[in-house]
Design an enzyme around this catalytic site. Structure first.
Site, PDB file in Angstrom:
ATOM      1  N   GLU A 299     -19.941  -4.920  10.025  1.00  0.00           N
ATOM      2  CA  GLU A 299     -20.879  -4.060  10.743  1.00  0.00           C
ATOM      3  C   GLU A 299     -22.017  -4.849  11.392  1.00  0.00           C
ATOM      4  O   GLU A 299     -22.449  -4.516  12.503  1.00  0.00           O
ATOM      5  CB  GLU A 299     -21.456  -3.000   9.797  1.00  0.00           C
ATOM      6  CG  GLU A 299     -20.463  -1.913   9.406  1.00  0.00           C
ATOM      7  CD  GLU A 299     -19.465  -2.313   8.320  1.00  0.00           C
ATOM      8  OE1 GLU A 299     -19.618  -3.407   7.751  1.00  0.00           O
ATOM      9  OE2 GLU A 299     -18.529  -1.543   8.045  1.00  0.00           O
TER      10      GLU A 299
ATOM     11  N   LYS B  45       0.860  -1.187   0.000  1.00  0.00           N
ATOM     12  CA  LYS B  45       0.000   0.000   0.000  1.00  0.00           C
ATOM     13  C   LYS B  45       0.896   1.236   0.000  1.00  0.00           C
ATOM     14  O   LYS B  45       1.866   1.304   0.749  1.00  0.00           O
ATOM     15  CB  LYS B  45      -0.906  -0.035   1.241  1.00  0.00           C
ATOM     16  CG  LYS B  45      -2.126   0.843   1.122  1.00  0.00           C
ATOM     17  CD  LYS B  45      -3.186   0.446   2.144  1.00  0.00           C
ATOM     18  CE  LYS B  45      -4.388   1.361   2.004  1.00  0.00           C
ATOM     19  NZ  LYS B  45      -5.530   0.920   2.783  1.00  0.00           N
TER      20      LYS B  45
ATOM     21  N   ARG C 248     -25.982  -1.761   6.786  1.00  0.00           N
ATOM     22  CA  ARG C 248     -25.814  -3.216   6.740  1.00  0.00           C
ATOM     23  C   ARG C 248     -26.376  -3.909   7.976  1.00  0.00           C
ATOM     24  O   ARG C 248     -26.598  -5.106   7.958  1.00  0.00           O
ATOM     25  CB  ARG C 248     -24.318  -3.550   6.693  1.00  0.00           C
ATOM     26  CG  ARG C 248     -23.673  -3.111   5.453  1.00  0.00           C
ATOM     27  CD  ARG C 248     -22.625  -4.068   5.053  1.00  0.00           C
ATOM     28  NE  ARG C 248     -22.364  -3.868   3.649  1.00  0.00           N
ATOM     29  CZ  ARG C 248     -21.277  -4.296   3.048  1.00  0.00           C
ATOM     30  NH1 ARG C 248     -20.375  -4.953   3.737  1.00  0.00           N
ATOM     31  NH2 ARG C 248     -21.113  -4.104   1.778  1.00  0.00           N
TER      32      ARG C 248
HETATM   33  C1  LIG Z   1     -18.998  -1.914   4.588  1.00  0.00           C
HETATM   34  C2  LIG Z   1     -17.815  -0.999   4.681  1.00  0.00           C
HETATM   35  N1  LIG Z   1     -17.245  -0.797   5.882  1.00  0.00           N
HETATM   36  C3  LIG Z   1     -16.185   0.024   5.978  1.00  0.00           C
HETATM   37  C4  LIG Z   1     -15.689   0.642   4.883  1.00  0.00           C
HETATM   38  C5  LIG Z   1     -14.541   1.625   5.002  1.00  0.00           C
HETATM   39  N2  LIG Z   1     -13.346   1.122   4.330  1.00  0.00           N
HETATM   40  C6  LIG Z   1     -12.971   1.563   3.126  1.00  0.00           C
HETATM   41  S1  LIG Z   1     -11.581   0.857   2.589  1.00  0.00           S
HETATM   42  C7  LIG Z   1     -11.453  -0.060   3.974  1.00  0.00           C
HETATM   43  C8  LIG Z   1     -10.301  -0.986   4.137  1.00  0.00           C
HETATM   44  C9  LIG Z   1     -10.289  -2.004   3.071  1.00  0.00           C
HETATM   45  O1  LIG Z   1      -9.165  -2.812   3.265  1.00  0.00           O
HETATM   46  P1  LIG Z   1      -8.702  -3.787   2.138  1.00  0.00           P
HETATM   47  O2  LIG Z   1      -9.851  -4.566   1.634  1.00  0.00           O
HETATM   48  O3  LIG Z   1      -7.549  -4.553   2.651  1.00  0.00           O
HETATM   49  O4  LIG Z   1      -8.278  -2.810   0.972  1.00  0.00           O
HETATM   50  P2  LIG Z   1      -7.023  -1.819   0.885  1.00  0.00           P
HETATM   51  O5  LIG Z   1      -7.480  -0.487   1.365  1.00  0.00           O
HETATM   52  O6  LIG Z   1      -5.939  -2.359   1.729  1.00  0.00           O
HETATM   53  O7  LIG Z   1      -6.699  -1.807  -0.549  1.00  0.00           O
HETATM   54  C10 LIG Z   1     -12.486   0.202   4.854  1.00  0.00           C
HETATM   55  C11 LIG Z   1     -12.643  -0.414   6.173  1.00  0.00           C
HETATM   56  C12 LIG Z   1     -16.328   0.402   3.656  1.00  0.00           C
HETATM   57  N3  LIG Z   1     -15.924   0.989   2.529  1.00  0.00           N
HETATM   58  N4  LIG Z   1     -17.373  -0.429   3.580  1.00  0.00           N
END
Ligand SMILES: Cc1ncc(C[n+]2csc(CCOP(=O)(O)OP(=O)(O)O)c2C)c(N)n1
Length: 640
Positions: free
Chosen positions: A373, A285, A401
């Site tokens: 959630e 990242k 959700r």
């Molecule tokens: C249902 C939901 N909960 C929380 C989020 C907030 N959120 C956006 S990106 C993220 C992290 C995602 O992590 P990962 O899948 O590892 O992707 P990366 O950012 O590392 O590429 C979160 C928690 C969201 N978009 N949707």
């Protein structure tokens, strides 16, 4: 001599078909240019930088190998899809990314045919791609390919497992690419995360990996032949105990997600293998900016930065009111230090909601449950049932959700879970996937709920303290993203009377009933109107439920018009509450809503969005004036 472009290859690209004309050896250079382009443009147009820098090679490899948009590609969450956007016809418009009337920060079907599915919320990609793969099979279309890209954080979400469960059972033809960068927004948590770490670091997997890559050096025809051997291939390429294989997927990996040439070779061969496949890639990242690689949480969304050094250019926050998030974080810590039963819960947003403030001092009483959630709410219900005092902090749009969990696990049992609903109302640049505008409507219909929204930081503190002190019912407090209005916010905690409004300004003819921080715009509007001799009453209703009926009754009998102001959809919230009462009591008052229409509001900065929907001071002034214009002073407002 003419200036040489700093993007000689990127300049040649509008759409993926342009890339497909390049020899494979050119792809690393294209990726470098693409990454530099993202870094340069995002430096003064903030966005989800870290995640998108990690998927440059993946985006190029996928579009090089697959026949998009005919082949379908879904990006989970979609915040990592900047490279995809740039090479699918949106390079020129990338500088409008997330801006009002500009391109969306997330994949959006109305924006491009290359965005096969709109995303923004996590863990949806495998379900969506499975639906498309199933549809293709039903239509007899065996040539179409289906790819979902999902992060290690999103892979821990319940929906991802539900989709893997169906896909593996049905043996539908699709490819899941697990983009494992070992971090969500915050540190990734939970057993899935541990499991992926085990895979990427264990010796036995690495031994197996060598075999896998030998396999991928075979020609397409040999791969086809081997893949026809079915399960036999599984044993060759991954450990039998592999979780994904147990779920019916063929597992490939882990492999370096920044080696674009290798990715192309692998994807080319995976195309030839039928059934559900999972390719596990490892990426970094923030790749390409040293500071971003070292501070991945900060650079998930860094704001403005110097494109050469990556140094963040932080806005001057001196003499600024605090963020509501800081007030939440400081206040929960204050309560938790006094009462050991207080616990904090977040589904993967500890930094965003500032639960980190409590976690620093009381780590054992803060629970980051991952992107889950639904589970967060029922987990909170369990804690409450066992006598704890859970503050469950969830962003409004993600709380959508958890509806059944709120109804079935919390409200039905009248458990005193305290919901701190962050990012309520319009959130700005993240747009319609993230606007928190339905919570008032969807919570108001649930029996037992208390629903409140603070006018300012002090009220947020007091509402948290009130919820903590009462603990007879589920108690929801919704507040917006960003800074509030009071610099001296750390006032002594005061218990408020649940269901009681606050008179802010006594006036006549028109009463403005506002819920939440939009009331500050109402106050400013009234200051302007008073100079013109117009003097409406202003009430901060504070509680949508239970509603202050005594106040409303008085207002109905003393004012001809009631204007309701709420940062949510018009159907089901404050306007509905007041209208229902007026009808029930057979009053003749006119009720005028300042609320969101029955439409999805696009992304953009809050100032523009507020203007668009009539939440800004000037629009409020105009509504009040126009109401007066159509309601002369003799307008009857007696009981019918
Ligand atoms: C249902 C939901 N909960 C929380 C989020 C907030 N959120 C956006 S990106 C993220 C992290 C995602 O992590 P990962 O899948 O590892 O992707 P990366 O950012 O590392 O590429 C979160 C928690 C969201 N978009 N949707």
């Amino acid at each position: 001599m003419a200036d040489q472009s700093i993007y000689p290859l990127l300049d040649k690209i509008q759409f993926p078909e342009d890339i497909r004309c390049f020899p494979i050896e050119k792809l690393p250079q294209l990726c470098d240019e693409l990454r530099n382009f993202i870094i340069t443009v995002s430096a003064n147009n903030p966005g989800h930088l870290g995640a998108s820098l990690g998927t440059v090679e993946l985006a190029v490899a996928i579009h090089y190998v697959f026949n998009t948009p005919k082949d379908k590609l879904v990006w989970d969450v979609g915040h990592q899809a900047y490279a995809h956007k740039i090479i699918t016809g949106r390079k020129e418009r990338f500088e409008t990314n997330r801006k009002y009337k500009g391109i969306s920060g997330f994949p959006k079907t109305s924006e491009s045919e290359y965005d096969a599915f709109g995303t923004g919320h996590a863990s949806t990609s495998i379900s969506a791609i499975l639906g498309m793969a199933t549809a293709a099979r039903l239509a007899g279309n065996s040539s179409q390919q289906h790819i979902a890209v999902i992060g290690d954080g999103a892979m821990g979400g319940g929906m991802a497992f539900e989709a893997m469960n169906q896909a593996g059972g049905a043996q539908e033809n699709l490819l899941v690419i697990l983009n494992d960068n070992r971090i969500a927004i915050d540190e990734n948590v939970g057993a899935m995360s541990q499991y992926l770490l085990h895979i990427t670091s264990s010796k036995s997997y690495n031994r197996v990996k060598k075999g896998v890559w030998r396999f991928f050096n075979f020609s397409k025809f040999i791969v086809q032949a081997i893949s026809r051997l079915g399960n036999a291939i599984k044993g060759q390429i991954a450990s039998k105990s592999n979780l994904f294989q147990q779920l019916g997927f063929r597992y490939f990996g882990p492999t370096d997600g920044h080696d674009v040439i290798k990715l192309v070779r692998i994807l080319n061969n995976l195309k030839e293998i039928q059934g559900p496949k999972l390719l596990h890639i490892v990426t970094v990242k923030g790749k390409g900016i040293r500071l971003a690689e070292e501070n991945q949480i900060l650079y998930h969304f860094p704001g403005n930065y110097d494109p050469d050094t990556g140094e963040i250019i932080a806005p001057d926050m001196q003499n600024m009111p605090p963020k509501y998030q800081t007030v939440f974080g400081e206040t929960i810590l204050e309560l938790a230090l006094k009462d050991e039963k207080v616990v904090g819960i977040t589904p993967a947003m500890a930094t965003g909601c500032s639960l980190t403030i409590m976690r620093e001092q009381l780590p054992h009483r803060v629970f980051d449950v991952g992107i889950a959630e639904q589970h967060a709410v029922t987990f909170a219900a369990g804690l409450a049932a066992a006598g704890h005092i859970p503050f469950c902090n969830i962003y409004s749009s993600f709380l959508q959700r958890s509806y059944d969990q709120i109804v079935h696990d919390v409200a039905l049992q009248n458990l005193p879970v305290i919901f701190c609903i962050d990012r309520a109302g319009l959130v700005g640049e993240d747009g319609p996937t993230h606007h928190g505008v339905f919570d008032l409507a969807f919570l108001r219909s649930i029996p037992n709920m208390v629903i409140a929204s603070p006018l300012n930081e002090a009220e947020l503190r007091n509402l948290m303290f009130t919820a903590y002190s009462e603990r007879t019912k589920p108690f929801a407090i919704r507040y917006p993203r960003g800074v509030g209005v009071t610099i001296d916010w750390k006032t002594p905690l005061e218990k408020l009377e649940t269901g009681k409004s606050k008179l802010l300004k006594e006036g006549k003819e028109i009463a403005v009933l506002s819920l939440g921080p939009l009331g500050n715009n109402v106050s400013k509007a009234i200051t302007i109107l008073e100079k013109e001799g117009i003097s409406p009453t202003h009430i901060d209703v504070r509680f949508l439920k239970p509603f202050d009926k005594k106040m409303l009754d008085e207002i109905c009998q003393t004012h001809h018009t009631i204007i309701t102001v709420e940062d949510g959809v018009v159907a089901g919230g404050l306007f509905s509450e007041v209208s229902e009462y007026v009808i029930e009591k057979k009053f003749a008052n006119k009720v005028v809503p300042i609320a969101l229409p029955d439409a999805f509001i696009e992304h953009g900065d809050i100032a523009n969005l507020h203007k668009q929907v009539g939440f800004d001071v000037e629009s409020i002034v105009n509504v009040i004036k126009s109401v007066l214009l159509y309601h002369p002073p003799f307008y009857p407002f007696f009981n019918l």
